[in-house]
Design a protein around this motif. Structure first.
Motif, mmCIF file in Angstrom:
data_model
loop_
_atom_site.group_PDB
_atom_site.id
_atom_site.type_symbol
_atom_site.label_atom_id
_atom_site.label_comp_id
_atom_site.label_asym_id
_atom_site.label_seq_id
_atom_site.Cartn_x
_atom_site.Cartn_y
_atom_site.Cartn_z
ATOM 1 N N PRO A 1 0.841 -1.212 0.000
ATOM 2 C CA PRO A 1 0.000 0.000 0.000
ATOM 3 C C PRO A 1 0.869 1.253 0.000
ATOM 4 O O PRO A 1 2.067 1.190 0.305
ATOM 5 N N PRO A 2 0.291 2.389 -0.349
ATOM 6 C CA PRO A 2 1.063 3.639 -0.312
ATOM 7 C C PRO A 2 1.646 3.880 1.080
ATOM 8 O O PRO A 2 1.004 3.599 2.090
ATOM 9 N N ALA A 3 2.843 4.426 1.105
ATOM 10 C CA ALA A 3 3.556 4.637 2.370
ATOM 11 C C ALA A 3 3.136 5.954 3.003
ATOM 12 O O ALA A 3 3.941 6.879 3.161
ATOM 13 N N PHE A 4 1.850 6.051 3.370
ATOM 14 C CA PHE A 4 1.356 7.284 3.975
ATOM 15 C C PHE A 4 2.109 7.574 5.271
ATOM 16 O O PHE A 4 2.373 6.686 6.079
ATOM 17 N N GLY A 5 2.456 8.835 5.435
ATOM 18 C CA GLY A 5 3.209 9.259 6.605
ATOM 19 C C GLY A 5 4.696 9.350 6.362
ATOM 20 O O GLY A 5 5.417 9.980 7.148
ATOM 21 N N THR A 6 5.162 8.735 5.275
ATOM 22 C CA THR A 6 6.605 8.747 5.015
ATOM 23 C C THR A 6 6.977 9.174 3.601
ATOM 24 O O THR A 6 7.896 9.961 3.417
ATOM 25 N N ARG A 7 6.239 8.684 2.561
ATOM 26 C CA ARG A 7 6.720 8.905 1.196
ATOM 27 C C ARG A 7 5.571 8.852 0.180
ATOM 28 O O ARG A 7 5.568 8.040 -0.730
ATOM 29 N N THR A 8 4.578 9.730 0.333
ATOM 30 C CA THR A 8 3.479 9.803 -0.632
ATOM 31 C C THR A 8 3.221 11.262 -0.990
ATOM 32 O O THR A 8 3.835 12.177 -0.422
ATOM 33 N N VAL A 9 2.301 11.476 -1.912
ATOM 34 C CA VAL A 9 1.939 12.852 -2.270
ATOM 35 C C VAL A 9 1.368 13.603 -1.073
ATOM 36 O O VAL A 9 1.410 14.835 -1.021
ATOM 37 N N ALA A 10 0.822 12.881 -0.089
ATOM 38 C CA ALA A 10 0.239 13.536 1.079
ATOM 39 C C ALA A 10 1.286 14.222 1.948
ATOM 40 O O ALA A 10 0.968 15.147 2.703
ATOM 41 N N GLU A 11 2.530 13.788 1.877
ATOM 42 C CA GLU A 11 3.590 14.402 2.685
ATOM 43 C C GLU A 11 4.245 15.597 1.994
ATOM 44 O O GLU A 11 5.068 16.288 2.597
ATOM 45 N N LEU A 12 3.879 15.854 0.749
ATOM 46 C CA LEU A 12 4.605 16.853 -0.033
ATOM 47 C C LEU A 12 4.371 18.282 0.461
ATOM 48 O O LEU A 12 5.322 19.008 0.776
ATOM 49 N N LEU A 13 3.111 18.715 0.538
ATOM 50 C CA LEU A 13 2.860 20.096 0.962
ATOM 51 C C LEU A 13 3.205 20.346 2.433
ATOM 52 O O LEU A 13 3.743 21.416 2.752
ATOM 53 N N PRO A 14 2.911 19.419 3.351
ATOM 54 C CA PRO A 14 3.399 19.660 4.710
ATOM 55 C C PRO A 14 4.925 19.811 4.778
ATOM 56 O O PRO A 14 5.434 20.664 5.526
ATOM 57 N N SER A 15 5.651 19.021 4.000
ATOM 58 C CA SER A 15 7.106 19.147 3.981
ATOM 59 C C SER A 15 7.533 20.490 3.393
ATOM 60 O O SER A 15 8.497 21.108 3.863
ATOM 61 N N CYS A 16 6.807 20.939 2.352
ATOM 62 C CA CYS A 16 7.094 22.266 1.786
ATOM 63 C C CYS A 16 6.852 23.359 2.817
ATOM 64 O O CYS A 16 7.643 24.308 2.943
ATOM 65 N N ALA A 17 5.744 23.257 3.557
ATOM 66 C CA ALA A 17 5.435 24.262 4.572
ATOM 67 C C ALA A 17 6.528 24.322 5.627
ATOM 68 O O ALA A 17 6.948 25.411 6.055
ATOM 69 N N ALA A 18 6.998 23.153 6.047
ATOM 70 C CA ALA A 18 8.081 23.117 7.037
ATOM 71 C C ALA A 18 9.351 23.742 6.485
ATOM 72 O O ALA A 18 10.045 24.489 7.179
ATOM 73 N N ALA A 19 9.659 23.448 5.220
ATOM 74 C CA ALA A 19 10.866 23.995 4.591
ATOM 75 C C ALA A 19 10.795 25.516 4.458
ATOM 76 O O ALA A 19 11.818 26.198 4.457
ATOM 77 N N SER B 1 -5.298 14.424 -1.340
ATOM 78 C CA SER B 1 -4.249 14.068 -0.379
ATOM 79 C C SER B 1 -3.099 15.073 -0.439
ATOM 80 O O SER B 1 -2.529 15.439 0.598
ATOM 81 N N LEU B 2 -2.766 15.517 -1.632
ATOM 82 C CA LEU B 2 -1.737 16.550 -1.772
ATOM 83 C C LEU B 2 -2.154 17.812 -1.021
ATOM 84 O O LEU B 2 -1.383 18.371 -0.242
ATOM 85 N N GLY B 3 -3.393 18.262 -1.247
ATOM 86 C CA GLY B 3 -3.839 19.519 -0.665
ATOM 87 C C GLY B 3 -4.012 19.491 0.834
ATOM 88 O O GLY B 3 -3.733 20.483 1.521
ATOM 89 N N THR B 4 -4.463 18.354 1.370
ATOM 90 C CA THR B 4 -4.763 18.277 2.795
ATOM 91 C C THR B 4 -3.661 17.637 3.628
ATOM 92 O O THR B 4 -3.615 17.830 4.847
ATOM 93 N N GLY B 5 -2.820 16.836 2.986
ATOM 94 C CA GLY B 5 -1.783 16.140 3.718
ATOM 95 C C GLY B 5 -2.257 14.887 4.425
ATOM 96 O O GLY B 5 -1.540 14.355 5.276
ATOM 97 N N VAL B 6 -3.458 14.383 4.073
ATOM 98 C CA VAL B 6 -3.981 13.181 4.735
ATOM 99 C C VAL B 6 -4.429 12.173 3.681
ATOM 100 O O VAL B 6 -4.683 12.522 2.528
ATOM 101 N N PRO B 7 -4.566 10.888 4.055
ATOM 102 C CA PRO B 7 -4.979 9.854 3.101
ATOM 103 C C PRO B 7 -6.446 10.003 2.688
ATOM 104 O O PRO B 7 -7.234 10.674 3.374
ATOM 105 N N PRO B 8 -6.838 9.370 1.579
ATOM 106 C CA PRO B 8 -8.229 9.456 1.113
ATOM 107 C C PRO B 8 -9.249 9.002 2.143
ATOM 108 O O PRO B 8 -10.364 9.539 2.197
#
Length: 327
Positions: A17-35, A105-112
């Motif tokens: 399954p998708p690696a939610f919490g570590t390496r999916t599109v859901a982690e992208l924008l939260p990581s950008c916000a932190a950066a 998931s990209l926009g919210t940072g959470v799984p479907p």
């Protein structure tokens, strides 16, 4: 997980399954916000600190497809060859790997399963009918009620300026309001115009997150297939646009390029229209989802009627090597 098919053969194991919490599109924008320095956001993708980040979403650009057509993308090929430090070069799409689910998931940072955008078409219990979650939202469905999770854009704007640069028709669309609401919207029609618009917007703000959406590749893939000359031409245009963007953006801007899903061309011989076989729809009230993730809802009071026939037909249609995550 493995299982027997209708032919008696053991089906190949499913991908993880998708690696939610570590390496999916859901982690992208939260990581950008932190950066960008926003407080309270994790950075599992280890995106480096930056004052400006331009996230380019190329709809339909799966990593597997890019690998097979790298000769058509000299700019992206050179960037990948140069490496990108600790940032992973492959992310999992959401599941199902469809635009509505992955972009939400990209926009919210959470799984479907949390944001509720779980397919192209879905069953709306309060209406007892199937509704579309991409371009044809039902007027009786409130996008912000269906998807109530706050978006990353909402959480960081206006402290960090946020702008979405996309086609004009997507401003205020139900999909935008559900999954990508927040910040400024800048509409521009052509790919060249959008590239110029996002560059100008980023030059005007010393600290900014831009979301730059490109739909041309996905459109060509749906119309002609990803193995077509038309898709390859669209890929070349995307690569040229990214080269132009890289040259126009302010110095020091971090550019991230991502896709929301890939594509698989399915020949007619492997397609199944369940509506053409009454035994496959027996006992069903609604069908929803899409070919890669079908949703079946039984009629009230009906138990398992037709289920054996559906399992017998669906089993042999599974094809080894198909990745539902469509990286």
């Amino acid at each position: 997980m493995t299982g027997a098919t209708g032919t008696g053969k053991v089906a190949p194991p499913l991908p993880p399954p998708p690696a939610f919490g570590t390496r999916t599109v859901a982690e992208l924008l939260p990581s950008c916000a932190a950066a960008l320095g926003a407080e309270g956001f994790p950075n599992p993708l280890r995106i480096p600190e930056s004052s400006r980040i331009c996230l380019v979403m190329v709809d339909g650009l799966g990593r597997n497809l890019l690998s097979k057509r790298m000769a058509h993308t000299p700019f992206l090929r050179d960037k990948l060859a140069a490496g990108q430090g600790p940032v992973p070069d492959t992310l999992d799409a959401a599941f199902p790997s469809t635009t509505a689910a992955s972009l939400a998931s990209l926009g919210t940072g959470v799984p479907p399963g949390q944001h509720g955008m779980v397919g192209y078409d879905v069953y709306a219990p309060h209406l007892d009918r199937v509704v579309n979650q991409l371009n044809g939202w039902d007027p009786d469905v409130d996008p912000q009620r269906w998807q109530p999770c706050p978006t990353v854009f909402e959480l960081i704007h206006p402290g960090i300026h946020v702008a979405t640069v996309s086609l004009p028709q997507f401003e205020g669309s139900a999909m935008t309001r559900a999954a990508l609401r927040g910040g400024e919207f800048i509409g521009a029609g052509t790919l060249h115009a959008r590239t110029t618009a996002v560059s100008a917007a980023m030059a005007a703000h010393p600290r900014m997150l831009a979301y730059f959406y490109l739909n041309e590749l996905d459109k060509a893939g749906h119309q002609f297939g990803w193995t077509s000359p038309e898709w390859e031409e669209a890929l070349e245009e995307v690569d040229s646009a990214l080269r132009r963007l890289d040259a126009q953006l302010p110095a020091g801007t971090l550019v991230l390029v991502v896709g929301d899903h890939g594509m698989v061309d399915i020949p007619p011989s492997r397609r199944l229209d369940i509506g053409a076989d009454p035994a496959l729809t027996e006992g069903l009230r609604h069908t929803a989802g899409e070919p890669r993730m079908l949703h079946l809802r039984r009629a009230a009071g009906v138990r398992r009627r037709g289920g054996g026939r559906r399992r017998a037909v669906a089993g042999p249609l599974r094809r080894p090597g198909m990745d539902p995550h469509a990286r």
